[in-house]
Design a protein around this motif. Structure first.
Motif, PDB file in Angstrom:
ATOM      1  N   ASN A   1       0.799  -1.229   0.000  1.00 26.91           N
ATOM      2  CA  ASN A   1       0.000   0.000   0.000  1.00 26.91           C
ATOM      3  C   ASN A   1       0.832   1.281   0.000  1.00 26.91           C
ATOM      4  OD1 ASN A   1      -2.626  -1.245   0.093  1.00 26.91           O
ATOM      5  ND2 ASN A   1      -2.192  -1.791   2.216  1.00 26.91           N
ATOM      6  N   ASN A   2       2.123   1.168   0.294  1.00 27.02           N
ATOM      7  CA  ASN A   2       2.986   2.350   0.300  1.00 27.02           C
ATOM      8  C   ASN A   2       4.428   1.899   0.110  1.00 27.02           C
ATOM      9  OD1 ASN A   2       3.973   1.557   2.961  1.00 27.02           O
ATOM     10  ND2 ASN A   2       2.032   2.368   3.767  1.00 27.02           N
ATOM     11  N   VAL A   3       5.329   2.845  -0.004  1.00 29.05           N
ATOM     12  CA  VAL A   3       6.729   2.517  -0.301  1.00 29.05           C
ATOM     13  C   VAL A   3       7.378   1.730   0.833  1.00 29.05           C
ATOM     14  CG1 VAL A   3       9.016   3.480  -0.788  1.00 29.05           C
ATOM     15  CG2 VAL A   3       7.004   4.486  -1.851  1.00 29.05           C
ATOM     16  N   TYR A   4       7.020   2.056   2.062  1.00 31.85           N
ATOM     17  CA  TYR A   4       7.545   1.299   3.205  1.00 31.85           C
ATOM     18  C   TYR A   4       7.169  -0.172   3.083  1.00 31.85           C
ATOM     19  CZ  TYR A   4       7.153  -0.916   7.792  1.00 31.85           C
ATOM     20  OH  TYR A   4       7.209  -1.822   8.828  1.00 31.85           O
ATOM     21  N   GLN A   5       5.895  -0.442   2.846  1.00 32.51           N
ATOM     22  CA  GLN A   5       5.447  -1.826   2.719  1.00 32.51           C
ATOM     23  C   GLN A   5       6.128  -2.522   1.543  1.00 32.51           C
ATOM     24  OE1 GLN A   5       1.178  -2.237   2.698  1.00 32.51           O
ATOM     25  NE2 GLN A   5       0.930  -1.351   4.729  1.00 32.51           N
ATOM     26  N   LEU A   6       6.259  -1.817   0.436  1.00 34.22           N
ATOM     27  CA  LEU A   6       6.908  -2.410  -0.730  1.00 34.22           C
ATOM     28  C   LEU A   6       8.347  -2.786  -0.413  1.00 34.22           C
ATOM     29  CD1 LEU A   6       6.992  -3.200  -3.736  1.00 34.22           C
ATOM     30  CD2 LEU A   6       7.589  -0.825  -4.248  1.00 34.22           C
ATOM     31  N   MET A   7       9.080  -1.901   0.242  1.00 33.50           N
ATOM     32  CA  MET A   7      10.477  -2.180   0.572  1.00 33.50           C
ATOM     33  C   MET A   7      10.587  -3.430   1.434  1.00 33.50           C
ATOM     34  SD  MET A   7      13.351   0.220   2.449  1.00 33.50           S
ATOM     35  CE  MET A   7      12.457   0.291   4.014  1.00 33.50           C
ATOM     36  N   ILE A   8       9.760  -3.519   2.470  1.00 33.38           N
ATOM     37  CA  ILE A   8       9.795  -4.688   3.354  1.00 33.38           C
ATOM     38  C   ILE A   8       9.467  -5.952   2.574  1.00 33.38           C
ATOM     39  CG2 ILE A   8       8.754  -5.783   5.368  1.00 33.38           C
ATOM     40  CD1 ILE A   8      10.511  -3.273   5.968  1.00 33.38           C
ATOM     41  N   MET A   9       8.428  -5.899   1.744  1.00 30.45           N
ATOM     42  CA  MET A   9       7.983  -7.086   1.012  1.00 30.45           C
ATOM     43  C   MET A   9       8.976  -7.522  -0.052  1.00 30.45           C
ATOM     44  SD  MET A   9       3.901  -6.221   0.800  1.00 30.45           S
ATOM     45  CE  MET A   9       3.335  -7.862   0.297  1.00 30.45           C
ATOM     46  N   VAL A  10       9.634  -6.573  -0.688  1.00 31.63           N
ATOM     47  CA  VAL A  10      10.662  -6.902  -1.683  1.00 31.63           C
ATOM     48  C   VAL A  10      11.823  -7.638  -1.016  1.00 31.63           C
ATOM     49  CG1 VAL A  10      12.476  -5.855  -3.090  1.00 31.63           C
ATOM     50  CG2 VAL A  10      10.120  -5.140  -3.402  1.00 31.63           C
ATOM     51  N   ILE A  11      12.223  -7.167   0.157  1.00 29.41           N
ATOM     52  CA  ILE A  11      13.308  -7.825   0.888  1.00 29.41           C
ATOM     53  C   ILE A  11      12.898  -9.232   1.306  1.00 29.41           C
ATOM     54  CG2 ILE A  11      14.667  -7.771   3.025  1.00 29.41           C
ATOM     55  CD1 ILE A  11      14.546  -4.656   2.796  1.00 29.41           C
ATOM     56  N   LEU A  12      11.688  -9.376   1.814  1.00 26.36           N
ATOM     57  CA  LEU A  12      11.212 -10.681   2.269  1.00 26.36           C
ATOM     58  C   LEU A  12      11.023 -11.667   1.113  1.00 26.36           C
ATOM     59  CD1 LEU A  12       8.558  -9.703   4.977  1.00 26.36           C
ATOM     60  CD2 LEU A  12      10.906 -10.497   5.352  1.00 26.36           C
ATOM     61  N   SER A  13      10.732 -11.155  -0.069  1.00 23.84           N
ATOM     62  CA  SER A  13      10.408 -12.027  -1.201  1.00 23.84           C
ATOM     63  C   SER A  13      11.620 -12.657  -1.864  1.00 23.84           C
ATOM     64  CB  SER A  13       9.599 -11.263  -2.258  1.00 23.84           C
ATOM     65  OG  SER A  13      10.395 -10.275  -2.900  1.00 23.84           O
TER      66      SER A  13
ATOM     67  N   ASN B   1       3.441 -16.040  -1.046  1.00 21.51           N
ATOM     68  CA  ASN B   1       3.716 -16.304   0.370  1.00 21.51           C
ATOM     69  C   ASN B   1       3.889 -15.001   1.145  1.00 21.51           C
ATOM     70  OD1 ASN B   1       4.309 -17.955   2.678  1.00 21.51           O
ATOM     71  ND2 ASN B   1       6.469 -17.505   2.382  1.00 21.51           N
ATOM     72  N   ILE B   2       4.597 -14.047   0.551  1.00 24.43           N
ATOM     73  CA  ILE B   2       4.816 -12.770   1.233  1.00 24.43           C
ATOM     74  C   ILE B   2       3.490 -12.016   1.388  1.00 24.43           C
ATOM     75  CG2 ILE B   2       6.088 -10.592   1.195  1.00 24.43           C
ATOM     76  CD1 ILE B   2       7.728 -13.276   1.559  1.00 24.43           C
ATOM     77  N   ASN B   3       2.631 -12.087   0.391  1.00 24.80           N
ATOM     78  CA  ASN B   3       1.320 -11.449   0.491  1.00 24.80           C
ATOM     79  C   ASN B   3       0.498 -12.023   1.642  1.00 24.80           C
ATOM     80  OD1 ASN B   3       1.747  -9.701  -1.658  1.00 24.80           O
ATOM     81  ND2 ASN B   3       0.783 -11.030  -3.166  1.00 24.80           N
ATOM     82  N   LYS B   4       0.706 -13.302   1.942  1.00 23.81           N
ATOM     83  CA  LYS B   4      -0.043 -13.948   3.034  1.00 23.81           C
ATOM     84  C   LYS B   4       0.403 -13.460   4.403  1.00 23.81           C
ATOM     85  CE  LYS B   4      -1.095 -18.342   0.723  1.00 23.81           C
ATOM     86  NZ  LYS B   4      -0.792 -19.801   0.698  1.00 23.81           N
ATOM     87  N   ILE B   5       1.708 -13.314   4.585  1.00 22.85           N
ATOM     88  CA  ILE B   5       2.204 -12.954   5.922  1.00 22.85           C
ATOM     89  C   ILE B   5       2.229 -11.442   6.157  1.00 22.85           C
ATOM     90  CG2 ILE B   5       3.562 -15.071   6.022  1.00 22.85           C
ATOM     91  CD1 ILE B   5       5.504 -11.888   5.902  1.00 22.85           C
ATOM     92  N   ALA B   6       2.142 -10.662   5.081  1.00 20.44           N
ATOM     93  CA  ALA B   6       2.307  -9.205   5.180  1.00 20.44           C
ATOM     94  C   ALA B   6       1.267  -8.504   6.052  1.00 20.44           C
ATOM     95  CB  ALA B   6       2.332  -8.583   3.784  1.00 20.44           C
ATOM     96  N   PRO B   7      -0.032  -8.808   5.940  1.00 19.53           N
ATOM     97  CA  PRO B   7      -1.015  -8.057   6.733  1.00 19.53           C
ATOM     98  C   PRO B   7      -0.727  -8.075   8.236  1.00 19.53           C
ATOM     99  CG  PRO B   7      -2.129  -9.300   5.024  1.00 19.53           C
ATOM    100  CD  PRO B   7      -0.698  -9.751   5.009  1.00 19.53           C
ATOM    101  N   GLN B   8      -0.410  -9.238   8.778  1.00 15.00           N
ATOM    102  CA  GLN B   8      -0.105  -9.332  10.206  1.00 15.00           C
ATOM    103  C   GLN B   8       1.175  -8.575  10.544  1.00 15.00           C
ATOM    104  OE1 GLN B   8      -1.849 -10.650  12.866  1.00 15.00           O
ATOM    105  NE2 GLN B   8      -0.237  -9.565  13.993  1.00 15.00           N
TER     106      GLN B   8
ATOM    107  N   TYR C   1       3.911  -3.778  12.653  1.00 12.30           N
ATOM    108  CA  TYR C   1       4.911  -2.749  12.304  1.00 12.30           C
ATOM    109  C   TYR C   1       4.393  -1.904  11.144  1.00 12.30           C
ATOM    110  CZ  TYR C   1       7.880  -5.959  14.959  1.00 12.30           C
ATOM    111  OH  TYR C   1       8.399  -6.776  15.926  1.00 12.30           O
ATOM    112  N   PRO C   2       3.591  -0.877  11.428  1.00 12.46           N
ATOM    113  CA  PRO C   2       2.985  -0.080  10.358  1.00 12.46           C
ATOM    114  C   PRO C   2       3.941   0.881   9.655  1.00 12.46           C
ATOM    115  CG  PRO C   2       2.355   0.783  12.501  1.00 12.46           C
ATOM    116  CD  PRO C   2       3.084  -0.494  12.758  1.00 12.46           C
TER     117      PRO C   2
END
Length: 214
Positions: free
Chosen positions: A31-43, A50-57, A62-63
């Protein structure tokens, strides 16, 4: 002879892909650049699904970078145990958060992004494309690494940085920002590893693989 060795006008031949995929959001559900950065690293070495599944929690806990920076390694690890290499990635996330401190400090250039732990050129290119920043390279994810040589666009390399370098030599800078993701979407949807859907591919007329099968 491979098509990349000849005088193929790839910028022109790839236009149908740009028309179809230009501006299409990355499969990571951010939803924002912060979330994208975290998800790119995790992916990295994991699946977007898989990353889409764990991301909401994770983002409920950590918003933003401020909340992540105030956490600790054990707490972060507990949120990402279903992610590959979670121990290493947790340490990267904590170090990045404590370095940047706030979302406003997330870098906007290739050099500054790749200076962060866990962010290579592919990840930086994805972030810059999604943020609509001027392209400094071309996204070369696993799909691009597989598809670019198959269609004859580049020699066959397993290394994303080498594929990216070849693409940057073959394609004009004006399309760098979108073409990597367009090829990636082609690989996800049509140019599958097995049983590719060649007859319905927008660029089969200039594809080395398809031309060799007809």
């Amino acid at each position: 002879m491979n098509l990349f060795m000849g005088n193929t006008d790839w910028a022109k031949n790839l236009e149908p892909l740009l028309k179809k995929y230009k501006g299409k959001k990355h499969p990571l559900d951010y939803n924002n650049v912060y979330q994208l950065m975290i998800m790119v690293i995790l992916s990295a070495q994991d699946s977007d699904a898989n990353i889409n599944k764990i991301a909401p929690q994770f983002f409920e806990t950590y918003p933003n970078l401020e909340s992540l920076a105030a956490s600790n390694l054990e707490a972060i690890i507990s949120q990402i145990t279903k992610v590959r290499n979670f121990n290493t990635k947790a340490s990267w996330l904590l170090e990045i958060a404590q370095t940047l401190k706030t979302d406003a400090n997330i870098p906007k250039t290739m050099e500054s992004l790749t200076a962060l732990k866990g962010i290579g050129r592919k990840s930086a290119n994805v972030m810059m494309r999604e943020a609509k920043l001027p392209a400094e390279g071309i996204i070369a994810d696993l799909h691009v690494i597989r598809v670019a040589p198959r269609i004859g666009l580049t020699p066959e390399f397993k290394d994303g940085n080498r594929i990216e370098k070849e693409l940057m030599q073959v394609l004009p800078k004006t399309i760098w920002g979108e073409i990597g993701m367009a090829i990636s979407f082609l690989g996800r949807e049509t140019c599958r590893p097995t049983n590719p859907k060649c007859p319905e591919c927008e660029i089969n007329s200039s594809c080395q693989y398809y031309q060799s099968t007809i």
